[in-house]
Design an enzyme around this catalytic site. Structure first.
Site, PDB file in Angstrom:
ATOM      1  N   CYS A  59      -2.360  -9.685 -30.094  1.00  0.00           N
ATOM      2  CA  CYS A  59      -3.003  -9.976 -29.139  1.00  0.00           C
ATOM      3  C   CYS A  59      -3.003 -11.603 -28.309  1.00  0.00           C
ATOM      4  CB  CYS A  59      -4.769  -9.408 -29.200  1.00  0.00           C
ATOM      5  SG  CYS A  59      -4.672  -7.633 -29.697  1.00  0.00           S
TER       6      CYS A  59
ATOM      7  N   ASN B  58      -9.099  -2.782 -25.687  1.00  0.00           N
ATOM      8  CA  ASN B  58      -8.201  -3.800 -26.437  1.00  0.00           C
ATOM      9  C   ASN B  58      -6.916  -3.748 -25.571  1.00  0.00           C
ATOM     10  OD1 ASN B  58      -7.274  -5.768 -27.563  1.00  0.00           O
ATOM     11  ND2 ASN B  58      -7.849  -4.943 -29.291  1.00  0.00           N
TER      12      ASN B  58
ATOM     13  N   HIS C 116      -9.775 -12.688 -25.869  1.00  0.00           N
ATOM     14  CA  HIS C 116      -9.658 -11.823 -25.820  1.00  0.00           C
ATOM     15  C   HIS C 116     -10.797 -10.398 -26.274  1.00  0.00           C
ATOM     16  CE1 HIS C 116      -7.631  -8.703 -27.437  1.00  0.00           C
ATOM     17  NE2 HIS C 116      -7.588  -8.808 -28.486  1.00  0.00           N
TER      18      HIS C 116
END
Ligand code: COA
Length: 312
Positions: free
Chosen positions: A108, A264, A234
């Site tokens: 990520c 996500n 993020h």
């Protein structure tokens, strides 16, 4: 040499999976998911290449640049479509990219790692233009019977065209990248397997990594946290973002948020959040932007960017 962001694009699969849909298949509730994560729905479907091609094409059109003039395409992904070749090969072919192409996997944190790599390519020459794409299809490696992880993830892509420029016109003021492989066991998927996660450990590590990395990037840019107009974190969990904002001293309403709609999306999450904020007119010329990501590995990366309307 400096770096300018001269175009951007996004892609999300058509299919929406809501918390209510998950209620029907798991021992969970819309209320639990919203309160503990901030996520309402996520998009799932398509391949990594399909999403990357759509976002990359939109970015090239927005920048009004010929794909043949791209010296390097970097596809940040943790969910490649095949083991061999790199997914960037298909994307390169479909978009008609002139130069080279490779995949970058820093989970990520991948997109911000990609910015740092792009900057060094542009500084080294001969790369004058880089297409940087973050694309992931986490739904493919999600265990849909595990409520600890299934509620968190989604699919998507975001892309930017980066162009070399003089140092004084450059938008990237500083960066910080790092990794701690001793934490590789708290979030992983074996080859062909599904993701496994120790949620509480990841949560703690994420807050620590974002704060440390953000502070180092701010310090090397010579700026304070309260000067940041937009934080692009993020998009993993709203509570992680709020904890980071509080400890960094950045008001929570300065954070770019898309996770309520996307979940996500790993490498795609930071470009999706940045581009969403730009499209919502949240940035003005000269604004300072802090991008900060963390992910499996663990990896982390932050960048301080000065937004320039004139670059586009
Ligand atoms: N629905 C309902 N209950 C759930 C649930 C779900 N989807 N997932 C977990 N629970 C339960 C747990 O089983 C636990 O029950 P128990 O008390 O009976 O044992 C309870 O909720 C609390 O679990 P806990 O793990 O303490 O919840 P939490 O508030 O820490 O939230 C996460 C769990 C996963 C949302 C949170 O730890 C997190 O976001 N971690 C980081 C994940 C991440 O960012 N991953 C990607 C990194 S790039």
């Amino acid at each position: 040499m400096g770096l300018q962001i001269v175009g951007w694009g996004t892609a999300l699969p058509e299919k929406t999976l809501t918390n209510r849909d998950l209620e029907a298949q798991l021992d969970t509730s819309d209320q639990w998911i919203r309160e503990r994560t901030g996520i309402r729905e996520r998009r799932i479907g398509d391949s990594t290449a399909e999403l990357a091609i759509e976002a990359g094409r939109e970015a090239l059109e927005h920048a009004e640049v010929d794909p043949a003039s791209i010296d390097m395409m970097i596809l940040c992904t943790t969910t490649p479509d095949q083991t061999v070749p790199a997914t960037s090969a298909k994307v390169h072919e479909a978009l008609g990219i002139g130069g080279g192409a490779f995949d970058l996997n820093a989970a990520c944190a991948g997109f911000v790692y990609g910015i740092v790599v792009a900057e060094s390519l542009l500084a080294a020459n001969p790369a004058k233009r880089v297409l940087l794409i973050g694309a992931d299809v986490l739904s493919r490696i999600t265990d849909w019977t595990d409520r600890n992880t299934a509620v968190l993830f989604g699919d998507g892509a975001g892309a930017v065209v980066l162009q070399g420029c003089s140092d004084t016109d450059g938008q990237l003021l500083s960066s910080d990248v790092g990794a701690d492989g001793s934490l590789s066991g708290i979030l992983y998927a074996d080859l062909g397997g599904k993701m496994k996660m120790e949620g509480a450990e990841v949560f703690k590590g994420a807050v620590r990594a974002m704060i440390g990395s953000s502070r180092r990037a701010l310090e090397s840019a010579g700026h304070r946290a309260d000067e940041i107009a937009l934080l692009v974190p993020h998009q993993a969990n709203l509570r992680i973002i709020e904890a980071a904002c509080q400890r960094l001293g950045i008001p929570a309403d300065r954070a770019a948020i898309v996770l309520d709609r996307t979940g996500n999306t790993s490498s795609a999450s930071i470009p999706l959040a940045l581009i969403d904020a730009v499209r919502a007119d949240r940035l003005s010329d000269g604004d300072l932007v802090l991008l900060t990501g963390f992910g499996a590995g663990m990896t982390w990366a932050s960048a301080v960017v000065r937004w320039r309307e004139s670059a586009r």
